[in-house]
Design a protein around this motif. Structure first.
Motif, PDB file in Angstrom:
ATOM      1  N   ALA A   8       0.510   8.582  -0.565  1.00  0.00           N
ATOM      2  CA  ALA A   8       0.667   7.917  -1.864  1.00  0.00           C
ATOM      3  C   ALA A   8      -0.315   6.760  -1.994  1.00  0.00           C
ATOM      4  O   ALA A   8      -0.941   6.588  -3.047  1.00  0.00           O
ATOM      5  N   ARG A   9      -0.484   5.982  -0.925  1.00  0.00           N
ATOM      6  CA  ARG A   9      -1.446   4.875  -0.952  1.00  0.00           C
ATOM      7  C   ARG A   9      -2.860   5.388  -1.163  1.00  0.00           C
ATOM      8  O   ARG A   9      -3.618   4.842  -1.947  1.00  0.00           O
ATOM      9  N   ARG A  10      -3.207   6.455  -0.459  1.00  0.00           N
ATOM     10  CA  ARG A  10      -4.554   7.018  -0.575  1.00  0.00           C
ATOM     11  C   ARG A  10      -4.807   7.505  -2.002  1.00  0.00           C
ATOM     12  O   ARG A  10      -5.855   7.244  -2.580  1.00  0.00           O
ATOM     13  N   ASN A  11      -3.830   8.198  -2.561  1.00  0.00           N
ATOM     14  CA  ASN A  11      -3.976   8.712  -3.928  1.00  0.00           C
ATOM     15  C   ASN A  11      -4.151   7.588  -4.945  1.00  0.00           C
ATOM     16  O   ASN A  11      -4.854   7.757  -5.931  1.00  0.00           O
ATOM     17  N   LYS A  12      -3.504   6.456  -4.703  1.00  0.00           N
ATOM     18  CA  LYS A  12      -3.586   5.328  -5.623  1.00  0.00           C
ATOM     19  C   LYS A  12      -4.630   4.304  -5.205  1.00  0.00           C
ATOM     20  O   LYS A  12      -4.782   3.267  -5.843  1.00  0.00           O
ATOM     21  N   VAL A  17      -2.704  -3.507   3.475  1.00  0.00           N
ATOM     22  CA  VAL A  17      -2.479  -4.942   3.276  1.00  0.00           C
ATOM     23  C   VAL A  17      -2.007  -5.214   1.843  1.00  0.00           C
ATOM     24  O   VAL A  17      -1.089  -6.002   1.629  1.00  0.00           O
ATOM     25  N   LYS A  18      -2.605  -4.543   0.893  1.00  0.00           N
ATOM     26  CA  LYS A  18      -2.231  -4.735  -0.515  1.00  0.00           C
ATOM     27  C   LYS A  18      -0.810  -4.227  -0.763  1.00  0.00           C
ATOM     28  O   LYS A  18      -0.029  -4.873  -1.471  1.00  0.00           O
ATOM     29  N   LEU A  19      -0.464  -3.073  -0.194  1.00  0.00           N
ATOM     30  CA  LEU A  19       0.887  -2.552  -0.363  1.00  0.00           C
ATOM     31  C   LEU A  19       1.900  -3.505   0.256  1.00  0.00           C
ATOM     32  O   LEU A  19       2.974  -3.718  -0.307  1.00  0.00           O
ATOM     33  N   ALA A  20       1.554  -4.100   1.376  1.00  0.00           N
ATOM     34  CA  ALA A  20       2.445  -5.080   2.002  1.00  0.00           C
ATOM     35  C   ALA A  20       2.680  -6.255   1.061  1.00  0.00           C
ATOM     36  O   ALA A  20       3.810  -6.710   0.888  1.00  0.00           O
TER      37      ALA A  20
END
Length: 65
Positions: A8-12, A17-20
């Motif tokens: 999901a992170r890769r797709n977006k 660090v940003k997701l954290a």
């Protein structure tokens, strides 16, 4: 059940660090979730889903989804 936060992170295009920062879940915890070392709590799943603007069910893969 496999948690798909990395995908999901890769797709977006969101770095760990940003997701954290966005989710309030520590970088090390996110890393452990993504590497299947720990299972996230529902509260963590909700925070991650909200940060990624997704439904919680989109973050995991299961035959019983």
């Amino acid at each position: 059940m496999k948690i798909l936060t990395w995908q999901a992170r890769r797709n977006k295009k969101i770095a760990l660090v940003k997701l954290a920062e966005l989710s309030g879940v520590s970088k090390s915890t996110l890393n452990n979730i993504e590497n299947e070392r720990v299972s996230p709590t529902m509260k963590q799943m909700e925070a991650i889903a909200k940060a990624l603007n997704m439904r919680i069910t989109e973050l995991f893969d299961s035959d019983y989804k």
